[in-house]
Each structure stands twice: as structure tokens, then as C-alpha cells.
Enzyme design. Structure first.
Site, mmCIF file in Angstrom:
data_model
loop_
_atom_site.group_PDB
_atom_site.id
_atom_site.type_symbol
_atom_site.label_atom_id
_atom_site.label_comp_id
_atom_site.label_asym_id
_atom_site.label_seq_id
_atom_site.Cartn_x
_atom_site.Cartn_y
_atom_site.Cartn_z
ATOM 1 N N GLU A 315 4.371 27.446 -22.844
ATOM 2 C CA GLU A 315 3.731 27.312 -24.154
ATOM 3 C C GLU A 315 2.681 28.395 -24.351
ATOM 4 O OE1 GLU A 315 1.942 23.888 -27.148
ATOM 5 O OE2 GLU A 315 2.059 23.458 -25.000
ATOM 6 N N HIS A 341 0.588 11.166 -22.094
ATOM 7 C CA HIS A 341 1.791 11.641 -22.774
ATOM 8 C C HIS A 341 2.604 10.458 -23.290
ATOM 9 C CE1 HIS A 341 5.101 13.840 -24.088
ATOM 10 N NE2 HIS A 341 5.518 14.437 -22.972
#
Length: 413
Positions: A315, A341
Site C-alpha cells: 500500500e 480489522h
């Protein structure tokens, strides 16, 4: 996804969350500002031989109390936990939006609430009943509880939505796809208002064993972009937005929180678990192009930031690829460092965090970031949030299977 044709402007008028660090938006935001972690020891089910013994669980959620105002949906308190969370978050978002019920034109509304997993808690209970406790049958509502579109149906029933009502399922991009599709329906004139996001309640013995086998869970905590990161931490949660056309919101005098300016998506089409730089880059560039801005106009990026070795480096590379020199000036954080998450719900919860950051002129931190990992050399707002004026913001969701999505939010018109 937009094909570039003009359409109606889409705005956000309501936000709702249920998370491990706050079961409503004010509590969630206060926890982000305090840098609170929702990661705790596992509890509530047999741990047996599990090696990963932490998660970000939602505790002390009482559906009978939280959903006591529900009138049309008579069985919501008998639903799966993921539907409870979706219903509670949707109710908060609708109240914030000030929408009057029943809707004036229910066929001009949509309810798109996804789930990457559906009713996994119900699955686990049913299998234990059948194969361990030797019961002859499961609960009569087992089938309805497990279906991945149940949350959307429950919310649609309660709030009288008669337009498009269904679920999305795209792993960690589920909520962002739901929000993007709802945006398209409004932009293209199919609907005027939409309830969109996702919900998950996946933390049980079977799920922990499955994720443990993939070797992507941390036994210690969620530390995105940090040298010490060694995996992600599973979480429960729901994040819901109320979207409207600008004209619809203005006509009823609604408070507009932000504009949903851009939505991008792209598939890696390469590998189920190994991400590419190209896919996330295209998703981000598409969202920026749709917003009609340049990359250097983005002030803050809520990263997918799962704290896995591959994702964080990948990312970071994609951000550099898209933003060039501005990447080093861009404020970035992963709020997963605090709320964990929540799989498909992540994009909804993080969209709420991103919009609140714009509203409050304060960018949340990435906690636990004492020393950056190799290749993670951008400004991830370590440990302490930052007061700053935010005009345009971005939220990324990058899923297993190479399913990449990105949203761009701008100021209220």
C-alpha cells in the site's frame, strides 16, 4: 463504477457505527482521539487449542436494549449478531440524517448492507449443536440468520425501503463496494436516498482456527506500518452511511456532513493473497479522477493498513505511485491499529472515521508505531492524532483476491 458521465452530486447526511472502541459515533470518535485500543483477550466461547488468543471483540452489546425502538422488524433481536450491529448502526445513521419514517417514496430508496462472512456465529452454534451436543435440529431461524443479505433485509424492513435492497460480498472491500454502488444509484437517478455499508461478527472458534491456519494473525496486537508488526487482529463491527442526492438533502433541509466525490475500484487479477501495486494505484487514481481533483489536493488518507508484512509495504508503494512527491506530505493513518480489522465492515467504519476527521479538523493516529518498518517511510501520524484542516480525504479498502476500492470525500457543498 462511474464511466465518467455527469450525474447528480451525492452527499453524506448520516453516520452510524458499532465497534470494539465505541458502539456509537460519539464514543467511537472519542476513543480514536484518545488513541484507545480495542484489542483484548478472547472471551465468550471455548478457546480449546487456539494459539491466537486476542481479538477486537464487541462486548456488552444488548440487542434488546439497543434495538428496542424497532417496530416493523419483529424478529431483529432473534437475528445473528452481524445483523444486530448493522441494525444499530443504521438506526444511528438514519437518526443523524433526520430522515422521517416512513420514507415519502420508499421505491426511491436503497439499502445495500454487505458482509464478507454473514452469520458465522450462527453457523458455529448450529454445528456445535448438531455434532457436539447431538441435538436433532438447529434453531428454527438458523437459515435466516446465516444468509449474507439478512442484515440488509432486516434494515430494509424496519425502515420501509422498497427500492434496491441486497448485500455485497468482496472480503475487506465489502462496505466500500456497497457505498460505491449506492452512490452510483443516486448519481444515476435510480434512487434519491440510500443506507449503505457493511457489518461483521466473525469471532468464534472456527473462524479463529481458519485465520490462524493462514498465518496472518498477530498474537500480540495490530501495529500497521511498524517494524514490529506481525499480523492483523480480527474485529467485530459495522459502519453505515446515509447517502442522498444533493437536491434531496437540500430540499428537506438536512445537515450535509460531506460530499462523496469519487469512487474507484480495480482488481489485481493475479493472486488470492499476494497484492499488486497496480490494482490499488488504479483504484485510487480512478477515485481522484472522478472527484475532479488532483492527487495533491488530498490532505488525509485512511489507509487499509492491516499490519501484515505484504499489505503495508504494498500500500505504501501504491501511495507513492499515485501521489508522487505529495506522498511524503500526505497525512496517512490506519485506524485499524485501534479498532482492529473488521473485514468487510472496515470500509464503512473507516469512512465514518474519515468524515469525522474532516468535520473535526483532526486526523486520527496510527497507534503502536514506535519504529517504522522497512519500506514504510511515509507520514503515518504515529501514536498521537493531529489537528489539521482537511478539505479532501481518501479511504482505501484492499481485499483478499486483489479487490481494491477507494473513496474520496470532499467538504459539504
Amino acid at each position: 463504477m462511474s464511466n465518467g458521465k455527469p450525474g447528480r452530486r451525492v452527499v453524506v447526511t448520516g453516520l452510524g457505527v458499532v465497534t470494539p472502541i465505541g458502539q456509537n459515533v460519539p464514543d467511537f470518535w472519542a476513543s480514536l482521539k484518545a488513541g484507545k485500543s480495542g484489542v483484548t483477550p478472547l472471551a465468550g466461547f471455548p478457546l480449546d487449542d487456539l494459539k491466537i488468543l486476542i481479538a477486537a471483540q464487541i462486548k456488552d452489546f444488548d440487542p434488546k436494549q439497543r434495538l428496542k425502538h424497532f417496530k416493523r422488524d419483529r424478529i431483529i433481536t432473534l437475528a445473528d449478531r452481524y445483523s444486530w450491529f448493522a441494525a444499530a448502526a443504521a438506526e444511528e445513521a438514519i437518526k443523524m440524517a433526520g430522515l422521517e419514517m416512513p420514507l415519502a417514496d420508499p421505491y426511491r430508496s436503497a439499502c445495500i448492507i454487505g458482509s464478507g462472512a454473514g452469520g458465522l456465529t450462527t453457523f458455529e452454534t448450529a454445528y456445535r449443536d448438531l455434532f457436539i451436543h447431538n441435538k436433532r435440529a438447529t434453531h428454527p431461524l438458523t437459515l435466516l440468520r446465516i444468509i449474507g443479505s439478512s442484515a440488509a433485509a432486516h434494515v430494509g424492513i424496519e425502515f420501509g425501503v422498497k427500492g434496491p435492497t441486497f448485500a455485497t460480498c468482496s472480503a475487506c472491500s465489502t462496505a466500500t463496494h456497497a457505498i460505491g454502488i449506492a452512490r452510483d444509484y443516486i448519481r444515476d437517478g435510480m434512487t434519491d436516498v440510500a443506507i449503505a455499508g457493511a457489518s461483521e461478527s466473525v469471532i468464534n472458534y472456527g473462524t479463529m482456527k481458519a485465520w490462524q491456519a493462514l498465518h496472518v494473525l498477530s498474537p500480540e496486537g495490530c501495529f500497521p506500518f511498524a517494524k514490529k508488526r506481525n499480523g492483523t487482529v480480527l474485529a467485530d463491527g459495522a459502519g453505515i452511511l446515509v447517502l442522498e442526492s444533493l437536491e434531496h438533502a437540500q430540499a428537506r433541509g438536512a445537515t450535509i456532513l460531506a460530499e462523496l466525490c469519487g469512487y474507484g475500484m480495480a482488481s489485481d487479477s493475479q493472486d488470492m493473497v499476494k497484492p499488486t501495486v497496480e490494482g490499488p494505484s488504479v483504484a485510487m487514481l480512478s477515485a481522484i479522477a472522478e472527484a475532479g481533483i488532483t492527487p495533491d489536493q488530498i490532505d488525509y488518507l485512511n489507509a487499509h493498513g492491516t499490519a501484515t508484512a505484504d499489505n503495508d509495504i504494498n500500500e505504501t508503494k501504491a501511495i507513492k505511485n499515485v501521489f508522487k512527491d505529495h506522498a511524503y506530505k500526505l497525512a496517512i493513518s490506519s485506524t485499524k491499529s485501534m479498532h482492529g480489522h473488521p473485514l468487510g465492515a472496515g470500509g464503512g467504519i473507516e469512512a465514518v472515521a474519515t468524515i469525522m476527521a474532516m468535520r473535526e479538523s483532526w486526523a486520527p493516529p496510527t497507534i503502536g508505531l514506535d519504529e517504522p518498518g522497512e519500506g514504510c517511510d511515509l507520514d503515518y501520524i504515529p501514536n498521537v492524532g493531529r489537528e489539521m484542516k482537511l478539505r479532501y480525504t481518501m479511504s482505501n479498502s484492499l481485499a483478499f483476491g486483489g479487490l481494491n476500492t477507494s473513496l474520496v470525500f470532499g467538504p459539504a457543498p
